[in-house]
Design an enzyme around this catalytic site. Sequence first.
Site, PDB file in Angstrom:
ATOM      1  CE  LYS A 111      -3.873  -2.434   1.990  1.00 45.22           C
ATOM      2  NZ  LYS A 111      -4.591  -2.921   3.175  1.00 45.22           N
ATOM      3  CD  GLN A 118      -3.695  -4.541   6.264  1.00 44.47           C
ATOM      4  OE1 GLN A 118      -3.764  -3.511   5.618  1.00 44.47           O
ATOM      5  NE2 GLN A 118      -4.063  -5.700   5.770  1.00 44.47           N
ATOM      6  CG  ASP A 130     -10.097  -0.485   4.513  1.00 43.90           C
ATOM      7  OD1 ASP A 130      -9.668  -0.980   3.468  1.00 43.90           O
ATOM      8  OD2 ASP A 130      -9.473  -0.469   5.586  1.00 43.90           O
TER       9      ASP A 130
END
Length: 283
Positions: A52, A96, A119
């Site tokens: 990422k 995460q 997200d």
Amino acid sequence: MGKIIDGKAVSAQVKERIRQETAALKEQGTQVGLAVVIVGDDPASKVYVRNKKRACEEVGFDSYEYALPAETTEEELLSLVKKLNADDKVNGILVQLPLPAHLDDKVIINNILPEKDVDAFHPINVGRIMIGDYSFLPCTPAGVMELIASTGTQIEGKECVVIGRSNIVGKPQAMLLLHSNGTVTVCHSRTKNLKEVASRADILVAAVGKAKMITADYIKEGAVVIDVGMDRDENGKLCGDVDFESCKDKAGYITPVPGGVGPMTIAMLMQNTLTAAKIQNGL
Ligand code: GUN
């Protein structure tokens, strides 16, 4: 032989478009920033976070990485999330998952500002996806939609079967296919006659988490087969939920693992971060 969908090539196109738009924004004085938070040292999570960060560099975003020890308390993590919520340089926040067992994903996600939740995991964003009024698309399902589009296949009126009902992939995937006017069936571990249902699909999305479970007898001749799985085969080698070798000749289009859905997920995260920056800057 079905055509192999090249996720790396499609993701490179998406990232190139984002890079150009990011450069144009920078000229107008807007710099895009993504904060990535990782707690503990799960090896797979570390790889995702590294990828990422690398994608941020490729498209010209600033990335802010916060690697916290496994013993981090909920209070400490929430305090970081709140600091990032208030930081104008941070347009997107990604925590995460999975988090260590003593931390509750839900509590953390619910405290990310919905407009920075790149997200699309916050209940507000999930609800917006449900009613078809969204700014952020959940990254993996959005990547799958791009891959289907890259084949030129029209979704409208097609039989779409999603195998898997997770909150991150299966459920939002079904919604996105439905918004595109597909006829959608969601299958899961209790589905009876899975083979029969799956083999009706013009578009089959496998998100089960079982190595090579989908063999040729699960797919219809000429179907678009998208493999979201990231599994290990009997030799420990990375593979998908679809048995690529047995399906590749029968499918019309098929994604490989690796090199299919994986690279798209990160490209869509970059897309969401750019969208977040534009909205936050009134653009
Ligand atoms: N862990 C595995 N996939 C994801 C993802 O898409 N987002 C986050 N935050 N964590 C993950």
